[in-house]
Design a protein around this motif. Structure first.
Motif, PDB file in Angstrom:
ATOM      1  N   ALA A 146      20.084  39.216   7.367  1.00 57.01           N
ATOM      2  CA  ALA A 146      20.848  38.943   8.589  1.00 57.01           C
ATOM      3  C   ALA A 146      21.502  40.228   9.058  1.00 57.01           C
ATOM      4  O   ALA A 146      22.065  40.978   8.258  1.00 57.01           O
ATOM      5  CB  ALA A 146      21.895  37.874   8.330  1.00 57.01           C
ATOM      6  N   THR A 147      21.431  40.481  10.353  1.00 49.80           N
ATOM      7  CA  THR A 147      21.988  41.698  10.943  1.00 49.80           C
ATOM      8  C   THR A 147      23.091  41.350  11.943  1.00 49.80           C
ATOM      9  O   THR A 147      23.256  40.187  12.328  1.00 49.80           O
ATOM     10  CB  THR A 147      20.890  42.491  11.680  1.00 49.80           C
ATOM     11  OG1 THR A 147      20.444  41.714  12.804  1.00 49.80           O
ATOM     12  CG2 THR A 147      19.714  42.818  10.759  1.00 49.80           C
ATOM     13  N   ILE A 148      23.784  42.372  12.368  1.00 47.33           N
ATOM     14  CA  ILE A 148      24.793  42.199  13.417  1.00 47.33           C
ATOM     15  C   ILE A 148      24.142  41.606  14.659  1.00 47.33           C
ATOM     16  O   ILE A 148      24.661  40.672  15.266  1.00 47.33           O
ATOM     17  CB  ILE A 148      25.497  43.535  13.737  1.00 47.33           C
ATOM     18  CG1 ILE A 148      26.357  43.978  12.546  1.00 47.33           C
ATOM     19  CG2 ILE A 148      26.331  43.416  15.008  1.00 47.33           C
ATOM     20  CD1 ILE A 148      26.947  45.373  12.697  1.00 47.33           C
ATOM     21  N   GLU A 149      22.989  42.138  15.033  1.00 46.16           N
ATOM     22  CA  GLU A 149      22.282  41.640  16.216  1.00 46.16           C
ATOM     23  C   GLU A 149      21.915  40.170  16.069  1.00 46.16           C
ATOM     24  O   GLU A 149      21.999  39.405  17.027  1.00 46.16           O
ATOM     25  CB  GLU A 149      21.027  42.486  16.493  1.00 46.16           C
ATOM     26  CG  GLU A 149      21.323  43.916  16.880  1.00 46.16           C
ATOM     27  CD  GLU A 149      22.126  44.050  18.173  1.00 46.16           C
ATOM     28  OE1 GLU A 149      21.990  43.196  19.085  1.00 46.16           O
ATOM     29  OE2 GLU A 149      22.909  45.007  18.275  1.00 46.16           O
ATOM     30  N   ASP A 150      21.504  39.740  14.851  1.00 50.50           N
ATOM     31  CA  ASP A 150      21.175  38.329  14.623  1.00 50.50           C
ATOM     32  C   ASP A 150      22.387  37.444  14.895  1.00 50.50           C
ATOM     33  O   ASP A 150      22.272  36.412  15.556  1.00 50.50           O
ATOM     34  CB  ASP A 150      20.720  38.096  13.176  1.00 50.50           C
ATOM     35  CG  ASP A 150      19.384  38.730  12.861  1.00 50.50           C
ATOM     36  OD1 ASP A 150      18.576  38.958  13.784  1.00 50.50           O
ATOM     37  OD2 ASP A 150      19.161  39.014  11.659  1.00 50.50           O
ATOM     38  N   LEU A 151      23.546  37.818  14.371  1.00 54.29           N
ATOM     39  CA  LEU A 151      24.752  37.019  14.579  1.00 54.29           C
ATOM     40  C   LEU A 151      25.159  37.010  16.046  1.00 54.29           C
ATOM     41  O   LEU A 151      25.517  35.968  16.589  1.00 54.29           O
ATOM     42  CB  LEU A 151      25.907  37.519  13.713  1.00 54.29           C
ATOM     43  CG  LEU A 151      26.103  36.778  12.393  1.00 54.29           C
ATOM     44  CD1 LEU A 151      24.962  36.999  11.448  1.00 54.29           C
ATOM     45  CD2 LEU A 151      27.405  37.168  11.763  1.00 54.29           C
ATOM     46  N   MET A 152      25.075  38.162  16.697  1.00 55.10           N
ATOM     47  CA  MET A 152      25.480  38.239  18.100  1.00 55.10           C
ATOM     48  C   MET A 152      24.555  37.426  19.015  1.00 55.10           C
ATOM     49  O   MET A 152      25.008  36.836  19.986  1.00 55.10           O
ATOM     50  CB  MET A 152      25.500  39.699  18.564  1.00 55.10           C
ATOM     51  CG  MET A 152      26.645  40.488  17.944  1.00 55.10           C
ATOM     52  SD  MET A 152      26.604  42.224  18.435  1.00 55.10           S
ATOM     53  CE  MET A 152      26.648  42.102  20.205  1.00 55.10           C
TER      54      MET A 152
END
Length: 158
Positions: A146-152
């Protein structure tokens, strides 16, 4: 001299908890434990590798078995929260209650689940490469990262 005052309930901070958008994650047949939790991004600076988010667990439910690959700070806001850390030689079960502040070592492999009333935690993460945590199988093989972009973007999947 410093004075301590309570904020009035009608204070305007700009934070409106009713406007939070939650991503709901549930388990499927590939998991042997009940997965049922929600994530809400409060703020992020992807270029700087920073993200702050809430996670809300349903009663007695888990999030995915995982390892943090970004530096993490957490604060229990509501409920009772359980952490089960595993290593080759031992398993450690920790129970955290409201107000518990933690900054675990990077790379710690663990399960997290809520107590009988559920739980809500605030997470603040620093992930210079954007990677936050690895979702693992029973043998600690990486299923997804999971990445920052995934959460955003809300593009997390169970």
């Amino acid at each position: 001299m410093t004075a301590v005052t309570k904020l009035q309930s009608n204070s305007v901070s700009g934070f409106n908890p009713d406007s939070i958008e939650w991503i709901h994650l549930e388990g499927g047949p590939n998991f042997h434990y009940p997965i049922d939790y929600w994530i809400a991004v409060l703020g992020a600076q992807p270029d700087e590798g920073r993200i702050d988010f809430l996670v809300k667990w349903e009663p007695d439910a888990y999030c995915h078995f995982h390892r943090h690959v970004g530096e993490t700070t957490s604060l229990v806001l509501e409920g009772e929260h359980h952490i089960v850390e595993t290593s080759a030689t031992q398993t450690i079960h920790k129970t955290r209650t409201r107000g518990h502040y933690a900054k675990p070592p990077l790379g710690e492999v663990h399960m997290e689940y809520a107590g009988p009333e559920g739980s809500v935690l605030l997470f603040s993460m620093q992930a210079d490469d954007g990677r936050l945590f690895d979702i693992l199988d029973r043998d600690e093989n990486v299923l997804a990262t999971a990445t920052i972009e995934d959460l955003m973007s809300g593009k997390l999947s169970s």
